[in-house]
Design a protein around this motif. Structure first.
Motif, mmCIF file in Angstrom:
data_model
loop_
_atom_site.group_PDB
_atom_site.id
_atom_site.type_symbol
_atom_site.label_atom_id
_atom_site.label_comp_id
_atom_site.label_asym_id
_atom_site.label_seq_id
_atom_site.Cartn_x
_atom_site.Cartn_y
_atom_site.Cartn_z
ATOM 1 N N TRP B 211 36.130 66.284 41.548
ATOM 2 C CA TRP B 211 34.659 66.289 41.616
ATOM 3 C C TRP B 211 34.203 67.720 41.702
ATOM 4 C CZ3 TRP B 211 32.034 61.812 41.022
ATOM 5 C CH2 TRP B 211 30.642 61.868 41.160
ATOM 6 N N SER B 212 33.260 68.094 40.843
ATOM 7 C CA SER B 212 32.855 69.493 40.922
ATOM 8 C C SER B 212 31.340 69.658 40.973
ATOM 9 C CB SER B 212 33.445 70.273 39.746
ATOM 10 O OG SER B 212 33.245 69.554 38.549
ATOM 11 N N TRP B 213 30.631 68.602 41.350
ATOM 12 C CA TRP B 213 29.173 68.669 41.507
ATOM 13 C C TRP B 213 28.472 69.243 40.289
ATOM 14 C CZ3 TRP B 213 27.571 65.530 45.011
ATOM 15 C CH2 TRP B 213 28.403 65.276 46.112
ATOM 16 N N ASP B 214 28.982 68.905 39.146
ATOM 17 C CA ASP B 214 28.290 69.159 37.887
ATOM 18 C C ASP B 214 27.002 68.330 37.916
ATOM 19 O OD1 ASP B 214 28.341 69.345 34.719
ATOM 20 O OD2 ASP B 214 28.255 67.207 35.230
ATOM 21 N N PRO B 215 25.887 68.775 37.297
ATOM 22 C CA PRO B 215 24.615 68.023 37.406
ATOM 23 C C PRO B 215 24.765 66.545 37.037
ATOM 24 C CG PRO B 215 24.259 70.083 36.257
ATOM 25 C CD PRO B 215 25.728 70.013 36.546
ATOM 26 N N LYS B 216 25.526 66.274 36.007
ATOM 27 C CA LYS B 216 25.690 64.875 35.594
ATOM 28 C C LYS B 216 26.346 64.077 36.714
ATOM 29 C CE LYS B 216 26.054 62.147 31.664
ATOM 30 N NZ LYS B 216 25.210 62.181 30.471
ATOM 31 N N GLU B 217 27.333 64.681 37.341
ATOM 32 C CA GLU B 217 28.033 63.978 38.426
ATOM 33 C C GLU B 217 27.079 63.716 39.592
ATOM 34 O OE1 GLU B 217 32.396 65.965 37.528
ATOM 35 O OE2 GLU B 217 31.324 66.473 39.372
ATOM 36 N N THR B 218 26.303 64.725 39.916
ATOM 37 C CA THR B 218 25.386 64.586 41.041
ATOM 38 C C THR B 218 24.389 63.463 40.782
ATOM 39 O OG1 THR B 218 25.558 66.964 41.193
ATOM 40 C CG2 THR B 218 23.888 65.893 42.564
ATOM 41 N N TRP B 219 23.803 63.485 39.575
ATOM 42 C CA TRP B 219 22.801 62.475 39.249
ATOM 43 C C TRP B 219 23.424 61.083 39.134
ATOM 44 C CZ3 TRP B 219 17.594 62.460 39.176
ATOM 45 C CH2 TRP B 219 16.974 63.706 39.380
ATOM 46 N N ALA B 220 24.628 61.048 38.587
ATOM 47 C CA ALA B 220 25.296 59.755 38.477
ATOM 48 C C ALA B 220 25.550 59.178 39.864
ATOM 49 C CB ALA B 220 26.615 59.905 37.714
ATOM 50 N N LEU B 221 25.952 60.048 40.776
ATOM 51 C CA LEU B 221 26.221 59.588 42.138
ATOM 52 C C LEU B 221 24.941 59.079 42.795
ATOM 53 C CD1 LEU B 221 28.591 59.407 44.110
ATOM 54 C CD2 LEU B 221 27.775 61.539 45.156
ATOM 55 N N LEU B 222 23.852 59.815 42.565
ATOM 56 C CA LEU B 222 22.567 59.412 43.118
ATOM 57 C C LEU B 222 22.182 58.028 42.575
ATOM 58 C CD1 LEU B 222 20.149 60.356 44.811
ATOM 59 C CD2 LEU B 222 19.167 61.312 42.730
ATOM 60 N N THR B 223 22.317 57.870 41.256
ATOM 61 C CA THR B 223 21.991 56.587 40.633
ATOM 62 C C THR B 223 22.885 55.481 41.183
ATOM 63 O OG1 THR B 223 21.553 57.881 38.650
ATOM 64 C CG2 THR B 223 21.595 55.502 38.396
ATOM 65 N N TRP B 224 24.164 55.850 41.342
ATOM 66 C CA TRP B 224 25.112 54.869 41.875
ATOM 67 C C TRP B 224 24.669 54.403 43.266
ATOM 68 C CZ3 TRP B 224 28.474 54.515 46.082
ATOM 69 C CH2 TRP B 224 29.449 53.505 45.984
ATOM 70 N N PHE B 225 24.212 55.354 44.090
ATOM 71 C CA PHE B 225 23.744 54.993 45.431
ATOM 72 C C PHE B 225 22.533 54.063 45.357
ATOM 73 C CE2 PHE B 225 26.197 58.525 47.435
ATOM 74 C CZ PHE B 225 26.809 57.743 48.399
#
Lengths: 433, 278
Positions: B211-225
């Motif tokens: 996990w490297s907190w790339d913007p896509k990852e961050t937003w995907a995680l937010l959406t997942w939550f």
């Protein structure tokens, strides 16, 4: 040949007149036979419902037929002709075809799109068939009317929405709940409309009915009617969480259900939707309850509104239906036109001549050694064969055409030889009910 | 490239035809048209699958690396899930949402430059197709739950305000729409979860970090939550109906931003350019 309609309906005659000219369904033989005995009438049937009495007939002389039918109707019911004539309408030709198709499709009904009229016409046709008063034309015409009615029912939404308050309630429930089968209905108080709606719900498969009333014995009586359970009025609120559909019509002067109570109930139901129908005036349920997410509250005005909207929708759909009927009238008229002696014989001759010519060309193409004289001889022979074959049927057709069943033969010839109608598509062979 | 553009055209035309069948069938109340629409959609996804197959062999890898390909793949996932959903619920009205949406995605795809991006060797792994398949199927399920949510709100509004327009007759009951919304959610959530997990493993192989907190990852995680909260709310607190519909619409907005917005606005290594061999 012409289709004739003479009759009256709720639009032209008050019930006092309509009841006097109605034909009781158990005694159809006498009027049908009398009608058929009229000199200008070759086929006939009688439609008699509480909203209309109409005579359908086939005749070569429309004007005479109309007069005869009018006096028949007056004489049969022993009414003065002058009085009756005020309420009677008559149609012939395309207008008559148009009228009957509209009636069968329920466009002329008091409540547009109501389904009974088609069945009533079918019954009337059944009597006419039983006493053999219809022939080629009315038979074909009635089947056309039935298929047009069916077509309009499926192609337009003319009968798709409820036009009574109690049915409107069922329809709304169907838009809230997936199925009504495992739902519970509660009746609070008694009232004709409520009971009617409850009956509709039970017919639609609602499984459980609870009934409550200030007078417990009445609740018990009503519950027995629906195979349900009576609930004591003092604690019916404790049962509310089990209720999906509630019909209320008590005489209480104030709200018997507050929005606050319903909010609690919603929570207990885990926010499963509830459909509340408040038919009481003054109202039984606090209208603020409709603001709750899981409550759908309808009072009597709301349901009336739905009915009005549905009626409007039906009228809109009726316009579509009118277009369908217009096309069907033309189609039936075309078929009727083919049942004339001259064009039929011309068409038959033309068809035979075409066959003869094609076959001649084919044969002569392979017989190059023949001289002109020989060719002419063969040609003359083929023409003679065609003439000889057609002579007898042509004579016979002309002969039977003097009788009423001439149309039967004309139709048979058209069908057997697959003769095309002039300028029109002859596609009537498929419209059987 | 002839067969490719032909297959692409066949697919787009199928989606167009199906859209018309569903919409005209719905508005004109001809139930037989959506029946036909189903088969047209089937033709569409088969031709699109062949399109992918051809691309796969010519590009030598999973053909979902450019925006052109991504949008088309999204359309494919959407129709596939819709057809499966239709088998279960028989809600042809959803087709009037899914088919035009797939058509729009195909048009969007056609407007994007069709470049075949060669994956850089570090990124070549069996996890790549797994990652994108899960992620896209999850997105498609959420798109359908969004559609059901919108329909729920429309129908609910009419039932509450007691003013009925023509659409009212066409929409199914609130209960069925809520069920579709829930089914899509419960299908989409595990798919999205698997998409994120497989992506993390792939990242570990490629870059040595999960996990490297790339913007896509961050937003995907937010959406997942967000979706996790919605699912939790439905299962434990009894959220349903209007609340759930609104929530699934909002969550889908986040999802859209994760899918498109991040790529177009924020950058990061999920952008299509960064896939290329440099």
């Amino acid at each position: 040949m012409n289709i004739i309609v003479v009759g009256l309906s709720h639009k032209t005659a008050p019930v006092e007149i309509r009841e006097k000219v109605a034909f009781p369904p158990t005694e159809m033989e006498a009027p049908l036979m009398k009608m058929l005995a009229l000199p200008a009438i070759s086929e006939g049937m009688i439609v008699s419902t509480c909203n209309r009495v109409e005579l359908y007939a086939v005749s070569r002389q429309p004007e005479a037929a109309i007069l005869e039918l009018k006096s028949f109707l007056a004489d049969f019911h022993a009414l003065p002709e002058a009085v009756l004539n005020e309420h009677l309408y008559d149609r012939s030709g395309d207008d008559a075809i148009h009228h009957v198709l509209r009636v069968a499709s329920s466009l002329d009904s008091m409540v547009i799109g109501e389904p009974q009229i088609l069945g009533q016409i079918k019954t009337a046709y059944g009597y006419a068939c039983e006493f053999k008063t219809t022939g080629t034309i009315l038979n074909r015409f009635m089947h056309k009317a039935f298929s047009v009615a069916k077509r309009i029912r499926t192609e337009t939404a003319i009968a798709s929405s409820a036009v009574s308050v109690s049915f409107a309630a069922v329809e709304l429930a169907r838009k809230i709940f997936d199925s009504l089968e495992n739902k519970t209905v509660m009746l609070v108080g008694a009232g004709e409309m409520c009971e009617l709606a409850a009956k509709h719900f039970v017919n639609q498969g609602v499984s459980k009915v609870l009934v409550t009333n200030r007078t417990f014995s009445r609740a018990e009586k009503l519950a027995a009617e629906f195979n349900g359970t009576a609930v004591n009025f003092d604690n019916f609120r404790e049962q509310l969480h089990r209720v999906d559909i509630l019909l209320s019509s008590t005489g209480a002067p104030d709200y018997i259900l507050s929005a606050g109570k319903l909010k609690e109930v919603c929570k207990m139901r885990r926010f499963k939707p509830m459909f509340l129908i408040d038919i009481a005036v003054p109202r039984d349920i606090d209208p603020a309850a409709n603001k709750l997410d899981c409550v759908y509250l309808y009072d009597v005005d709301d349901l009336q509104g739905v009915v009005q909207a549905n009626l409007k929708e039906r009228h809109k759909e009726a316009e579509k239906a009118e277009l369908i009927i217009k096309g069907e009238v033309a189609q039936f008229r075309n078929w009727l036109d083919t049942l004339q002696i001259k064009p039929t014989i011309v068409a038959l001759r033309r068809q035979m001549e075409q066959i003869r010519q094609v076959e001649m060309e084919r044969t002569l193409a392979n017989l190059n050694h023949l001289n002109d004289k020989e060719r002419k001889a063969i040609e003359a022979m083929s023409a003679a064969i065609v003439n000889k074959i057609l002579h007898q049927p042509t004579q016979k057709l002309k002969q039977v055409n003097q009788n009423d069943d001439g149309t039967l033969y004309l139709d048979a010839v058209r069908t057997l030889f697959d003769l095309p109608a002039q300028d029109v598509t002859h596609s009537d062979a498929t419209d059987s009910e | 490239m002839g067969s490719l553009s032909l297959l692409f055209a066949v697919t787009t035309l199928s989606y167009l035809a199906a859209s018309l069948l569903y919409l005209v069938g719905m508005i004109g109340r001809r139930p037989q048209l959506p029946q036909a629409g189903r088969w047209v959609l089937l033709i569409g996804i088969i031709s699109q699958a062949s399109c992918f197959a051809v691309r796969h062999s010519s590009a030598g890898g999973t053909p979902v690396t450019s925006l052109h390909e991504s949008l088309a793949f999204f359309a494919w996932c959407l129709i596939l899930l819709f057809l499966l959903l239709d088998l279960r619920f028989k809600l042809s009205v959803m087709g009037a949402f899914a088919a035009p949406m797939a058509l729009l995605l195909m048009i969007g795809s056609a407007l994007c430059p069709d470049v075949v991006v060669q994956l850089s060797p570090v990124l070549k792994s069996w996890l790549f197709p797994v990652h994108i398949t899960f992620a896209f199927l999850g997105n498609a399920a959420f798109a359908l739950s969004f559609g059901a949510g919108v329909m729920y709100l429309i129908q609910n509004r009419m039932l509450k305000s007691k003013r009925f327009t023509g659409i009212y007759q066409l929409l199914p009951s609130l209960d069925s729409l809520d069920k579709v919304n829930y089914t899509c959610l419960s299908v989409g959530f595990p798919l999205m979860t698997l998409g994120i997990i497989s992506g993390a493993f792939w990242a570990n192989i490629a870059w040595g970090t999960y996990w490297s907190w790339d913007p896509k990852e961050t937003w995907a995680l937010l959406t997942w939550f967000l979706y996790a909260a919605l699912l939790h709310g439905r299962l434990t607190i009894g959220w349903r109906g209007r609340k759930a519909a609104i929530f699934s619409i909002i969550a889908f907005m986040f999802l859209l931003f994760t899918f498109l917005g991040v790529n177009l606005l924020l950058g990061g290594y999920h952008t299509f350019e960064s896939f290329a061999v440099i």
